[in-house]
Each structure stands twice: as structure tokens, then as C-alpha cells.
Design a protein around this motif. Structure first.
Motif, mmCIF file in Angstrom:
data_model
loop_
_atom_site.group_PDB
_atom_site.id
_atom_site.type_symbol
_atom_site.label_atom_id
_atom_site.label_comp_id
_atom_site.label_asym_id
_atom_site.label_seq_id
_atom_site.Cartn_x
_atom_site.Cartn_y
_atom_site.Cartn_z
ATOM 1 N N VAL A 187 0.869 -1.145 -0.071
ATOM 2 C CA VAL A 187 -0.109 -0.013 -0.005
ATOM 3 C C VAL A 187 1.004 1.206 -0.064
ATOM 4 N N ARG A 188 0.786 2.053 -1.113
ATOM 5 C CA ARG A 188 1.876 3.318 -1.346
ATOM 6 C C ARG A 188 0.979 4.274 -1.403
ATOM 7 N N PRO A 189 1.648 5.512 -1.052
ATOM 8 C CA PRO A 189 1.174 6.711 -1.110
ATOM 9 C C PRO A 189 0.693 7.202 -2.458
ATOM 10 N N PHE A 190 -0.385 7.800 -2.677
ATOM 11 C CA PHE A 190 -0.877 8.267 -4.022
ATOM 12 C C PHE A 190 -0.725 9.842 -3.942
ATOM 13 N N PRO A 191 -0.440 10.202 -5.149
ATOM 14 C CA PRO A 191 -0.407 11.693 -5.331
ATOM 15 C C PRO A 191 -1.687 12.304 -5.022
ATOM 16 N N PHE A 192 -1.475 13.688 -4.343
ATOM 17 C CA PHE A 192 -2.519 14.606 -3.741
ATOM 18 C C PHE A 192 -3.440 13.742 -2.976
ATOM 19 N N GLY A 193 -3.302 12.900 -2.136
ATOM 20 C CA GLY A 193 -4.249 11.980 -1.385
ATOM 21 C C GLY A 193 -4.606 10.609 -1.629
ATOM 22 N N GLY A 194 -4.987 9.735 -0.671
ATOM 23 C CA GLY A 194 -5.016 8.434 -0.956
ATOM 24 C C GLY A 194 -3.951 7.590 -0.854
ATOM 25 N N PHE A 195 -4.232 6.223 -1.505
ATOM 26 C CA PHE A 195 -3.172 5.424 -1.560
ATOM 27 C C PHE A 195 -3.383 4.293 -2.865
ATOM 28 N N LEU A 196 -2.210 3.633 -2.991
ATOM 29 C CA LEU A 196 -2.217 2.799 -4.298
ATOM 30 C C LEU A 196 -1.952 1.398 -3.587
ATOM 31 N N ALA A 197 -3.027 0.460 -3.685
ATOM 32 C CA ALA A 197 -2.758 -1.096 -3.694
ATOM 33 C C ALA A 197 -2.050 -1.497 -4.610
ATOM 34 N N VAL A 198 -0.967 -2.252 -4.487
ATOM 35 C CA VAL A 198 -0.045 -2.880 -5.555
ATOM 36 C C VAL A 198 0.190 -4.206 -5.459
ATOM 37 N N GLY A 199 -0.132 -5.322 -6.366
ATOM 38 C CA GLY A 199 0.300 -6.472 -6.074
ATOM 39 C C GLY A 199 1.340 -6.673 -7.254
ATOM 40 N N ALA A 200 2.390 -7.006 -6.794
ATOM 41 C CA ALA A 200 3.665 -7.096 -7.730
ATOM 42 C C ALA A 200 4.053 -8.641 -7.765
ATOM 43 N N CYS A 201 4.326 -9.017 -9.192
ATOM 44 C CA CYS A 201 4.600 -10.173 -9.346
ATOM 45 C C CYS A 201 6.116 -10.334 -9.973
ATOM 46 N N LEU A 202 7.105 -10.985 -9.666
ATOM 47 C CA LEU A 202 8.386 -11.124 -10.368
ATOM 48 C C LEU A 202 8.574 -11.593 -11.552
ATOM 49 N N CYS A 203 7.698 -12.655 -12.027
ATOM 50 C CA CYS A 203 7.782 -13.055 -13.370
ATOM 51 C C CYS A 203 7.176 -12.207 -14.469
ATOM 52 N N GLY A 204 5.787 -12.395 -14.589
ATOM 53 C CA GLY A 204 4.865 -11.435 -15.397
ATOM 54 C C GLY A 204 5.281 -12.185 -16.865
ATOM 55 N N GLY A 205 5.533 -11.001 -17.640
ATOM 56 C CA GLY A 205 6.039 -11.165 -18.920
ATOM 57 C C GLY A 205 7.099 -12.258 -19.189
#
Length: 462
Positions: free
Chosen positions: A276-294
């Protein structure tokens, strides 16, 4: 009015000039990031002076060609750090997000049993802070450097590479961090939007080196001709803004070498397995990150190519052939492919696999379809961890990254499983586009993020 956006990437440095009236990119420059330095096998270092010189050349060229620029926004590779002296000069290399020193075993502590493997800097800090921090994050890199007396004697501040570029372009001498960057370094309080300075001090991590955290994207100073330069943002958040029209009702999927799924949320409350990361000008960004992907798809292509060579075929295995495989034309039940071939951030030792193999579905075509489904499955497993009420508010799906742009069959997998058509931005430079939009809002050229989002165009709108 025009806006400049700059993306300090790991492998490329990209800049663009955005016309805030027409939403057209009127100038675009992408140059390779040639700043890599040789070091230990576990190090990932870049020369900040080379990066700064390239960024300056791009911005200076834009300012010479365009006299009506209202602001400059900068974004770039998160997590990594460099050290500055009191005059704002870089006195160390950039330790990038790929640096591996944080996973090296530390020296055994007094009283520690000899049969117990000593922990790494990352694991020790994670335990002390009560939250996971990984190698490559600035706080881990700095803790390791401090323990091994690798912090430059003249170091007066720590910052990210985009903080350094923005500060220098503005003529400032002291870095100021936006929360989107500061949180990526680690040791950050999402509720207070500041570093956990007292705890860092207790851990001997010299909180005095960590700069002030700003809010609202203030101007750091001015570049040529009085053009304001604003605090830098993290590339993940900038890319989200550069590809999403409606931030509240959109889920964003990015599949390149790795992959991410991102949704804006209101609260910093933890979501299992997600950042969960800060979002510009308020709020947050929930991010699910995968190491492989493409890279899982490319791994399969390379496997097919080696197989062809083994049996004497001269033709290379092409992605076009793989992309043309249709799931609807296959017989039998599908293969189940777990693409976690490089582990996960929580468990780097985890590995993927293939299951549900039968005499009917043990075919190359089934494997192609299975890997495509596996790429989507890993991301959508993160998405399913969001509160049900928040998922119920999602009305749009946006895709980005080369694996999305070049693989219609992969786009169709996400569309089918989320029940939404996927929109793909016309521009490929989502991060630098988002940095320009942030400069637009910060300068007042754009009244808010809604007006900024209205400038995003999708391929169907051509």
C-alpha cells in the motif's frame, strides 16, 4: 501551455513534452541509461552523474524548442538511494532497487548460536520494524552500508535518483522527498506520511540523513526561463496516472518483464500480500507485484526454441505463433501453470510448476494457454485480496506494458476473467506522461487529477 515529463528508468531515460490543451505528445526523447557500474556480483550500481547529464540534455533540448512550458515533472525507479554532501553533490553511486547486499548474511551477533545462520540486513530490519522490507530498498541498503562503514564521510543526505535530478534541475542544494518516493525507501509511516525517525534512530540508521517529506508537490525551484520544477514522484504512481482516466473506478494491469496490478484505495490499512503506497494528492495505491509476469511467456518461447534446435529445426520460435494459439480450439481440460518461477517478494525460494497434466492436454498449445492464464492468475489473486466493497466499485480495466500491447490473447484473458473490456493507452510512455500530468496539476495548468485523467487517450479513441 506545455508540460515536461521525465522518467529516470533503470534501462532508459525518457522525456516528453505534453500539450495540455490537445493532449498530444509534441516532443519525445528516449535514451539508453548507460550509467551502469561494475561492482561485486550482488551489487547493482549506477553513476548518478551520467544519469544527471542525460536528463539535463533532454530537458535543455525541450526548453530550447518550447518557450511555453509551465512545469517540469520527474518520476523514476523507486527504492534505490544515493548519498549527497551538504552542497547537494552526489558522493556515492546510485544503489538501485536491484542491489542484493540486503540479502547477504550479516556478521554473527554476540551470543548467537553458531549453528544458526546469521540473518541478513533485510530480515533483521523487517523483524525490528514489524513490516517487510526487502533488499534494494534504501533503508536496507543504508543499514548494510552503515554496518560495513561504507557510508561516505561527507554524506549529509539520502535521496532517490529522481529526487536528485529534480533538485539539481531546480537549482536547489537540499533534497525534498514526496511521500511516493519516501515510502519506497522503507521505514515509513503511511498514516503520518513521514519516516519512522525515532525507530530509525533507535536502530542506529541515522534519521538525520533522511530528508523532509513534502505534500502537495511543491516547486523545488526553477529551471531555465523560470520554469518550475516540482518534487519527484515514484514511477509506479506516475505510470498509473499516465494510463488511467478515472482513478477511483479503474483497475490497472501492467505486464512487462514483471507485472503489477494496481487499484487506488482510501486507507493505508494493510492488505495481505500487497504493497500500500501513498498516492499523489491524497489516498493510496494498493499494488500486487509479481516477479515473473511477461518474462514467463518469454521463458516459454526460449524453451520452444531450444526444443526446435535439439531436433534440428532452423526456424526460431516466434511470439506471433504463440499468440495465435486459441484456447477455444483446444481439446481436453486446461493445464494449470504456476508462473512463480522466480519466487515471490515474500518467499524468494518459492518456485512455479505445471499440474493437471493428462494424455490429452500435454501439448505445446495447452502450455501456451496455461502460461497466459497463469500470468493472469497471479495478478488476479492479488486483486481478490482487496475488500469486496472496493472491488465492487471497479468499472474499468486498463492495460499497459509490452506483453499487454503485443499479445491480444493475453488481453482477452484479463477481459474474460474480470468481465471488463481492456483499454490500452495510445502512448507507451506512461510514466513520463504521468510525471507531466503531475506537473500540470502542481502548476495549476490542470485544476485537479480528474482534469489530468481526461488527457489520457486510449487506442480505441484514435
Amino acid at each position: 501551455m506545455k508540460l515536461i515529463g521525465l522518467d529516470i528508468g533503470t534501462s532508459t531515460i525518457c522525456g516528453l513534452v505534453l500539450d495540455a490543451r490537445s493532449a498530444e505528445i509534441v516532443s519525445l526523447v528516449t535514451r539508453p541509461n548507460t550509467a551502469g557500474l561494475h561492482g561485486q556480483p550482488w551489487e547493482s550500481l549506477q553513476d548518478p552523474h551520467v544519469i544527471l547529464r542525460t536528463a539535463r540534455q533532454i530537458v535543455d533540448g525541450f526548453l530550447q524548442s518550447h518557450t511555453d512550458v509551465a512545469g517540469i515533472g520527474v518520476a523514476g525507479q523507486m527504492h534505490g538511494i544515493l548519498y549527497l554532501d551538504r552542497a547537494g553533490r552526489a558522493v556515492s553511486p546510485l544503489y538501485t532497487w536491484q542491489d542484493g547486499r540486503g540479502d547477504l548474511p550479516e556478521e554473527r551477533q554476540k551470543g548467537e548460536p553458531s549453528l544458526v545462520s546469521p540473518p541478513s540486513a533485510a530480515s533483521r530490519l523487517s523483524a525490528a520494524l514489524g513490516t517487510r522490507v526487502s533488499t534494494g530498498m534504501g533503508i536496507v541498503t543504508h543499514a548494510w552500508n552503515a554496518a560495513h562503514r561504507k557510508v561516505p564521510a561527507e554524506a549529509a543526505a539520502i535521496c532517490t535518483i529522481m529526487d536528485y535530478v529534480a533538485m539539481t534541475a531546480a537549482g536547489a542544494r537540499s533534497p525534498v522527498m514526496d511521500a511516493t518516493n519516501a515510502a519506497s525507501v522503507g521505514g515509513f509511516d503511511l498514516a503520518a506520511l513521514d519516516f519512522r525517525r525515532d525507530e530509525l534512530d533507535h536502530l542506529g540508521i541515522q534519521p538525520r540523513l533522511f530528508p523532509a517529506v513534502a505534500s502537495g508537490y511543491p516547486a523545488l525551484g526553477e529551471a531555465r526561463a523560470g520554469v518550475p520544477v516540482f518534487t519527484a514522484a515514484g514511477d509506479n504512481q506516475a505510470s498509473f496516472l499516465g494510463s488511467v482516466r478515472e482513478v477511483r473506478s479503474t483497475v490497472s494491469v501492467n505486464v512487462g518483464t514483471s507485472s503489477q496490478v494496481s487499484v487506488r484505495v482510501d486507507s493505508p490499512a494493510p492488505i495481505p500480500g500487497m504493497d500500500v503506497r501513498p498516492f499523489p494528492f491524497g489516498g493510496f495505491l494498493a499494488v500486487g507485484a509479481c516477479l515473473c509476469g511477461g518474462s514467463a511467456y518469454e521463458l516459454l518461447r526460449a524453451f520452444f526454441e531450444k526444443t526446435l534446435r535439439l531436433f534440428g529445426a532452423a526456424e526460431p520460435a516466434g511470439l506471433e505463433t504463440m499468440n495465435a494459439v486459441s484456447a477455444g480450439a483446444l481439446e481436453g481440460s486446461p493445464l494449470s501453470v504456476d508462473i512463480r518461477f522466480s519466487g515471490t517478494r515474500e518467499d524468494p525460494a518459492l518456485r512455479g510448476g505445471v499440474s493437471s497434466i493428462s494424455t490429452v492436454n500435454f501439448t505445446p498449445e495447452h502450455l501456451v494457454v496455461g502460461v497466459r492464464e497463469g500470468i493472469a492468475t497471479e495478478l488476479l489473486d492479488f486483486y481478490a485480496r482487496l475488500p469486496e466493497a472496493r472491488r465492487g466499485e471497479i468499472r474499468a480495466l486498463v492495460g499497459s506494458g509490452n506483453a499487454i500491447r503485443l499479445n491480444a490473447a493475453l488481453r482477452e484473458v484479463f477481459e474474460r476473467r474480470l468481465g471488463l473490456p481492456m483499454k490500452v493507452p495510445v502512448h507507451r510512455e506512461e510514466t513520463s506522461f504521468g510525471a507531466a500530468l503531475l506537473a500540470g496539476v502542481a502548476s495549476g495548468v490542470l485544476p485537479d487529477l480528474a482534469a489530468a485523467g481526461a488527457l489520457v487517450r486510449y487506442e480505441s479513441q484514435r
